[in-house]
Design a protein around this motif. Structure first.
Motif, PDB file in Angstrom:
ATOM      1  N   SER A  63       0.865  -1.266   0.138  1.00 58.84           N
ATOM      2  CA  SER A  63      -0.189  -0.083   0.098  1.00 58.84           C
ATOM      3  C   SER A  63       0.820   1.293   0.191  1.00 58.84           C
ATOM      4  O   SER A  63       2.113   1.078  -0.073  1.00 58.84           O
ATOM      5  N   GLY A  64       0.247   2.383  -0.131  1.00 63.82           N
ATOM      6  CA  GLY A  64       0.933   3.623  -0.020  1.00 63.82           C
ATOM      7  C   GLY A  64       1.743   3.430   1.178  1.00 63.82           C
ATOM      8  O   GLY A  64       2.916   4.393   1.123  1.00 63.82           O
ATOM      9  N   THR A  65       1.433   3.237   2.300  1.00 62.36           N
ATOM     10  CA  THR A  65       1.783   3.130   3.519  1.00 62.36           C
ATOM     11  C   THR A  65       3.367   2.666   3.574  1.00 62.36           C
ATOM     12  O   THR A  65       4.011   2.863   4.253  1.00 62.36           O
ATOM     13  N   LEU A  66       3.483   1.821   2.610  1.00 63.56           N
ATOM     14  CA  LEU A  66       4.818   1.051   2.572  1.00 63.56           C
ATOM     15  C   LEU A  66       6.046   2.114   2.055  1.00 63.56           C
ATOM     16  O   LEU A  66       7.174   1.960   2.413  1.00 63.56           O
ATOM     17  N   GLY A  67       5.681   2.965   1.448  1.00 64.01           N
ATOM     18  CA  GLY A  67       6.358   4.292   1.135  1.00 64.01           C
ATOM     19  C   GLY A  67       6.795   4.774   2.344  1.00 64.01           C
ATOM     20  O   GLY A  67       8.048   5.408   2.298  1.00 64.01           O
ATOM     21  N   TRP A  68       6.060   4.848   3.488  1.00 59.48           N
ATOM     22  CA  TRP A  68       6.417   5.473   4.545  1.00 59.48           C
ATOM     23  C   TRP A  68       8.044   4.727   5.116  1.00 59.48           C
ATOM     24  O   TRP A  68       8.922   5.107   5.472  1.00 59.48           O
ATOM     25  N   ASP A  69       7.561   3.375   5.136  1.00 60.73           N
ATOM     26  CA  ASP A  69       8.526   2.417   5.776  1.00 60.73           C
ATOM     27  C   ASP A  69       9.744   2.549   4.560  1.00 60.73           C
ATOM     28  O   ASP A  69      11.184   2.489   5.291  1.00 60.73           O
ATOM     29  N   VAL A  70       9.781   2.851   3.483  1.00 64.60           N
ATOM     30  CA  VAL A  70      10.793   2.694   2.774  1.00 64.60           C
ATOM     31  C   VAL A  70      11.640   4.092   3.098  1.00 64.60           C
ATOM     32  O   VAL A  70      12.838   4.083   3.040  1.00 64.60           O
ATOM     33  N   ALA A  71      10.917   5.275   3.237  1.00 64.99           N
ATOM     34  CA  ALA A  71      11.751   6.336   3.578  1.00 64.99           C
ATOM     35  C   ALA A  71      12.393   6.324   4.741  1.00 64.99           C
ATOM     36  O   ALA A  71      13.481   6.580   5.018  1.00 64.99           O
ATOM     37  N   VAL A 155      13.172  25.384   2.275  1.00 65.64           N
ATOM     38  CA  VAL A 155      14.175  24.456   2.549  1.00 65.64           C
ATOM     39  C   VAL A 155      15.547  24.571   1.731  1.00 65.64           C
ATOM     40  O   VAL A 155      16.531  24.491   2.436  1.00 65.64           O
ATOM     41  N   LYS A 156      15.506  24.801   0.495  1.00 63.49           N
ATOM     42  CA  LYS A 156      16.694  25.027  -0.129  1.00 63.49           C
ATOM     43  C   LYS A 156      17.359  26.363   0.175  1.00 63.49           C
ATOM     44  O   LYS A 156      18.715  26.436  -0.003  1.00 63.49           O
ATOM     45  N   GLU A 157      16.769  27.332   0.685  1.00 63.96           N
ATOM     46  CA  GLU A 157      17.413  28.577   0.922  1.00 63.96           C
ATOM     47  C   GLU A 157      17.986  28.507   2.419  1.00 63.96           C
ATOM     48  O   GLU A 157      18.949  29.212   2.446  1.00 63.96           O
ATOM     49  N   VAL A 158      17.183  27.927   3.296  1.00 62.28           N
ATOM     50  CA  VAL A 158      17.675  27.931   4.855  1.00 62.28           C
ATOM     51  C   VAL A 158      18.424  26.637   5.280  1.00 62.28           C
ATOM     52  O   VAL A 158      19.399  26.706   6.074  1.00 62.28           O
ATOM     53  N   SER A 159      18.161  25.387   4.624  1.00 70.26           N
ATOM     54  CA  SER A 159      18.946  24.352   4.991  1.00 70.26           C
ATOM     55  C   SER A 159      18.948  23.004   3.853  1.00 70.26           C
ATOM     56  O   SER A 159      18.174  22.227   3.860  1.00 70.26           O
ATOM     57  N   PRO A 160      19.686  23.552   2.772  1.00 69.78           N
ATOM     58  CA  PRO A 160      19.761  22.873   1.582  1.00 69.78           C
ATOM     59  C   PRO A 160      20.203  21.352   1.716  1.00 69.78           C
ATOM     60  O   PRO A 160      19.936  20.514   0.863  1.00 69.78           O
ATOM     61  N   GLU A 161      20.712  21.121   2.859  1.00 65.27           N
ATOM     62  CA  GLU A 161      21.337  19.672   3.181  1.00 65.27           C
ATOM     63  C   GLU A 161      20.321  18.707   3.626  1.00 65.27           C
ATOM     64  O   GLU A 161      20.163  17.652   3.560  1.00 65.27           O
ATOM     65  N   THR A 162      18.952  19.365   3.930  1.00 61.42           N
ATOM     66  CA  THR A 162      17.969  18.625   4.492  1.00 61.42           C
ATOM     67  C   THR A 162      17.202  17.877   3.240  1.00 61.42           C
ATOM     68  O   THR A 162      16.706  18.607   2.336  1.00 61.42           O
ATOM     69  N   LEU A 163      17.153  16.791   3.329  1.00 63.46           N
ATOM     70  CA  LEU A 163      16.372  15.934   2.456  1.00 63.46           C
ATOM     71  C   LEU A 163      14.793  16.314   2.488  1.00 63.46           C
ATOM     72  O   LEU A 163      14.350  16.433   3.547  1.00 63.46           O
ATOM     73  N   ILE A 164      14.030  16.308   1.320  1.00 63.23           N
ATOM     74  CA  ILE A 164      12.637  16.690   1.365  1.00 63.23           C
ATOM     75  C   ILE A 164      11.983  15.558   0.874  1.00 63.23           C
ATOM     76  O   ILE A 164      12.154  15.046  -0.098  1.00 63.23           O
ATOM     77  N   THR A 165      11.057  15.076   1.843  1.00 62.27           N
ATOM     78  CA  THR A 165      10.145  13.890   1.537  1.00 62.27           C
ATOM     79  C   THR A 165       8.500  14.526   1.271  1.00 62.27           C
ATOM     80  O   THR A 165       8.339  15.191   2.235  1.00 62.27           O
TER      81      THR A 165
END
Length: 370
Positions: A63-71, A155-165
């Motif tokens: 299900s879509g919820t599996l995508g949470w576990d993948v992340a 995010v790109k401006e303030v904390s570009p190292e942070t991954l965006i999910t």
């Protein structure tokens, strides 16, 4: 078989062509025939997300919820910090998933029916080092649409190292989403909503940066959801050569290939505009003619794949519509669970004018004298 019109926020009514694709005979999952289908599906998935060749699609049975576990199991190491923007039940559940895998989670919670102010996101990122930020594009518990583009820009401006999910389960196919242009690192969705397929597939897209994080991870915290195992499989199939780790859902992949093809055929932007038009029509009828209030605070924050509506007696309304042959859903947000209903308008029901599904739903609601 029931002839009811299914207007919940997923699963949704599927087209005749997708239904037929589900009924095709089994194929060898390592044979050239299925490899060609899987290759086509992966390539179409890139177009669906507006992702280029450096991005990596991953299609898994689940299900879509599996995508949470993948992340949570591939992109976060226990002890790393995650900032979750909460707009309802599904945002909070994603936060719980991160915590299950050992992440330290901070939540910014939006007012009920609204978004987290971008200024709050900016402040949180400036004051804390986060490995990842999690955004639920559309939280189906409140029908709130987040401004993912603006958040990504901050995010790109303030904390570009942070991954965006981004959890796109209820947005891909009915909301504007630009994976590459907005700089998203990991986006997840599922087959059974606006994409117009049956339930059973977890669909993800990873940036080149996210792929690097997953493949360079030393300790694995998942077996089936391991991207170290799955990425080479996906890459092989996209080159037209079958590979094996676990058996893919053959008929579902075939149906997804057909479903995404139907989404892309009129042009993705046109498909999204159609959902917006139907959503705006339905919401205006419900609020202006029936005098009902939406859970989403205003038009700017309202999703286009579903509508959440306050009513006096949700079980009674749901039952009355069922007698009219229309199936809708109740509320699931913990604070207002017994105060509202949810009507889905995605895929065939929104885009196939000959069906008149949303008109019929409105007429049925109007007949109840709410």
């Amino acid at each position: 078989m029931s002839s009811n019109i299914l207007l919940i926020p997923g699963p949704i009514v599927i087209s005749e062509n997708v239904q037929a694709a589900l009924g095709t005979p089994s194929l060898s999952h390592t044979g050239p025939e299925f490899a060609a289908i899987f290759c086509s599906t992966l390539q179409k998935t890139r177009k669906l997300f507006k992702a280029g060749e450096t991005a990596q699609p991953v299609l898994l049975a689940g299900s879509g919820t599996l995508g949470w576990d993948v992340a949570a199991s591939n992109l976060i190491i226990p002890g790393e910090r995650v900032l979750v923007l909460s707009t309802g039940y599904f945002s909070d559940s994603f936060a719980e998933c991160f915590q299950t895998y050992g992440a330290k989670v901070d939540k910014l919670t939006a007012p009920l029916g609204g978004q987290v102010p971008v200024s709050d996101v900016r402040e949180a990122l400036a004051n804390g080092h986060y490995k990842m930020i999690s955004i639920t594009h559309v939280d189906t518990s409140t029908a709130v649409l987040n401004d993912v583009r603006s958040i990504c820009r901050v995010v790109k401006e303030v904390s570009p190292e942070t991954l965006i999910t981004v959890d796109c389960v209820c947005s891909v196919g009915c909301e504007k989403l630009e994976f590459d242009a907005w700089g998203i690192d990991y986006a997840l969705t599922a087959s059974q909503k606006a994409i117009g397929c049956a339930p059973g597939l977890s669909i993800s897209m990873l940036s080149e940066r996210a792929v690097g994080v997953a493949l360079n991870r030393e300790a694995q915290s998942s077996f089936f959801a391991s991207l170290k195992r799955w990425i080479p499989i996906m890459q092989s199939y996209e080159k037209g050569s079958a590979a094996y780790f676990a058996t893919p859902a053959v008929q579902l992949i075939n149906a997804l290939d057909v479903a995404i093809g139907e989404v892309l055929k009129p042009g993705l932007d046109a498909r999204i505009a159609k959902h917006r038009d139907i959503s705006n029509w339905f919401k205006s009828k419900v609020t202006e003619e029936l005098g009902l209030k939406l859970v989403s605070a205003n038009e700017r924050v309202s999703a286009h794949g579903l509508t959440a509506i306050y009513v006096k007696n949700p079980p009674e309304v749901i039952s009355a519509l069922k007698k009219s042959g229309i199936v809708i859903a109740g509320g699931i947000h913990k604070d207002i669970k017994g105060e509202y209903i949810r009507v889905g308008h995605m895929g065939e029901s929104a885009c196939n004018d000959s069906l008149q599904h949303i008109q019929k739903c409105y007429d049925a609601l109007k007949s109840l004298n709410l």
